[in-house]
Motif scaffolding. Structure first.
Motif, PDB file in Angstrom:
ATOM      1  N   ILE A 139       0.823  -1.208   0.000  1.00  0.00           N
ATOM      2  CA  ILE A 139       0.000   0.000   0.000  1.00  0.00           C
ATOM      3  C   ILE A 139       0.860   1.262   0.000  1.00  0.00           C
ATOM      4  N   PHE A 140       1.937   1.256   0.784  1.00  0.00           N
ATOM      5  CA  PHE A 140       2.763   2.458   0.934  1.00  0.00           C
ATOM      6  C   PHE A 140       4.141   2.348   0.282  1.00  0.00           C
ATOM      7  N   THR A 141       4.628   1.158   0.050  1.00  0.00           N
ATOM      8  CA  THR A 141       5.998   0.995  -0.455  1.00  0.00           C
ATOM      9  C   THR A 141       6.068  -0.071  -1.550  1.00  0.00           C
ATOM     10  N   THR A 142       7.162  -0.004  -2.293  1.00  0.00           N
ATOM     11  CA  THR A 142       7.502  -1.039  -3.266  1.00  0.00           C
ATOM     12  C   THR A 142       8.809  -1.684  -2.831  1.00  0.00           C
ATOM     13  N   LYS A 143       8.828  -3.012  -2.802  1.00  0.00           N
ATOM     14  CA  LYS A 143      10.023  -3.747  -2.392  1.00  0.00           C
ATOM     15  C   LYS A 143      10.744  -4.287  -3.626  1.00  0.00           C
ATOM     16  N   LEU A 144      12.046  -3.985  -3.704  1.00  0.00           N
ATOM     17  CA  LEU A 144      12.894  -4.455  -4.798  1.00  0.00           C
ATOM     18  C   LEU A 144      14.000  -5.339  -4.230  1.00  0.00           C
ATOM     19  N   VAL A 145      14.479  -6.248  -5.051  1.00  0.00           N
ATOM     20  CA  VAL A 145      15.648  -7.055  -4.692  1.00  0.00           C
ATOM     21  C   VAL A 145      16.769  -6.683  -5.653  1.00  0.00           C
ATOM     22  N   SER A 146      17.870  -6.159  -5.114  1.00  0.00           N
ATOM     23  CA  SER A 146      18.985  -5.692  -5.931  1.00  0.00           C
ATOM     24  C   SER A 146      19.753  -6.875  -6.527  1.00  0.00           C
ATOM     25  N   PRO A 147      20.586  -6.633  -7.549  1.00  0.00           N
ATOM     26  CA  PRO A 147      21.378  -7.723  -8.138  1.00  0.00           C
ATOM     27  C   PRO A 147      22.267  -8.445  -7.129  1.00  0.00           C
ATOM     28  N   ASP A 148      22.688  -7.752  -6.052  1.00  0.00           N
ATOM     29  CA  ASP A 148      23.502  -8.405  -5.020  1.00  0.00           C
ATOM     30  C   ASP A 148      22.638  -8.897  -3.856  1.00  0.00           C
ATOM     31  N   ASN A 149      21.324  -9.093  -4.149  1.00  0.00           N
ATOM     32  CA  ASN A 149      20.378  -9.735  -3.225  1.00  0.00           C
ATOM     33  C   ASN A 149      20.116  -8.920  -1.958  1.00  0.00           C
TER      34      ASN A 149
END
Length: 267
Positions: A139-149
């Motif tokens: 609802i408030f944020t977007t979670k990303l996983v970077s190339p280095d996890n």
């Protein structure tokens, strides 16, 4: 102190105990119903082939709305006048809204992301100075996983109002590499060798076709722009594989990659 009479005890139980027990019962039953409703909604959306990002966003939104409704119902069961409570909440709403402008902006950003869909779960995106695969849109944020996890949490307000580069949306991405060879090398032969490296790689797409072109006449090398296309999920495999395979192929062809040589001084 005089002992409380049985009638007094029963009066307290009736006045306070029964509403509390009712409130507890309402909360337990309400929580069970909410869980079932959310589960049914999840199944309906899964059967309807709704976008995964939209599913999770709506699930969070519906769950929170039902929980707030349940809390108000429980308060009403305790005998507290909910209409006056609603008035108090409304009066405090402005102050809370001003205090939580950032949160409200992030909520609005989440809604805009769901409507315009600049990215979805599984997309490789670059925004707000970070790069990663979208893991979840809340609802408030977007979670990303970077190339280095690493887990990256970015506010939806910033995501909705900033520049977003979606590397996955088109289904193809160009890998830019630069290979330098000695000035004595034959340009046509070098291009053929490098192009063969690209076309023989099963992860490299043939449409658009890979390209090899002279990019720069540098101080000590002729630099070639070696540019294959691939699927976004194969980007790093193609990137590192291109450099390695080009080095091997150039060595086999006898084409030298320039490097600093030590000067021998005869005494």
């Amino acid at each position: 102190m005089e002992n409380l009479s049985m009638e007094s005890i029963m009066g307290y139980v009736e006045t306070y105990g029964v509403p509390v027990l009712k409130a507890i019962l309402v909360y337990i039953i309400g929580s069970f119903i909410i869980k079932k409703l959310v589960g049914i909604l999840r199944k309906v959306m899964a059967k309807g082939s709704y976008d995964e990002s939209l599913q999770k966003f709506l699930m969070n939104l519906v769950s929170w709305a039902l929980k707030i409704f349940l809390i108000i119902t429980v308060i009403g069961t305790l005998g507290i006048e909910t209409t006056s409570l609603a008035a108090v909440i409304a009066a405090a709403g402005l102050a809370v809204g001003l205090a939580l402008q950032g949160s409200l902006s992030n909520f609005a950003g989440g809604v805009l992301i769901m409507i315009f869909k600049p990215y979805k779960i599984g997309d490789l995106v670059e925004a707000q100075g970070v790069l990663g695969v979208v893991k979840e849109i809340e609802i408030f944020t977007t979670k990303l996983v970077s190339p280095d996890n690493k887990l990256l949490i970015v506010p939806n307000g910033a995501m909705a109002n900033g520049n977003i580069v979606n590397y996955t949306a088109e289904g193809k991405i160009r890998v830019d590499t630069v290979i330098g060879v000695d000035y004595a090398s034959d340009i046509k032969q070098t291009k053929d060798v490098l192009l063969e490296v690209l076309t023989s790689n099963p992860l490299v797409l043939q449409d658009p076709a890979p390209s090899v072109n002279v990019m720069e006449l540098a101080d000590s090398s002729v630099n070639f722009a070696v540019r294959p296309f691939c699927k976004p999920e194969h980007y790093w495999d193609v990137y590192f594989g291109t450099y390695e395979n080009c080095k091997i192929a150039l060595d086999k062809a006898g084409i030298e990659i320039p490097y600093p040589h030590e000067v021998q001084i005869n005494k």
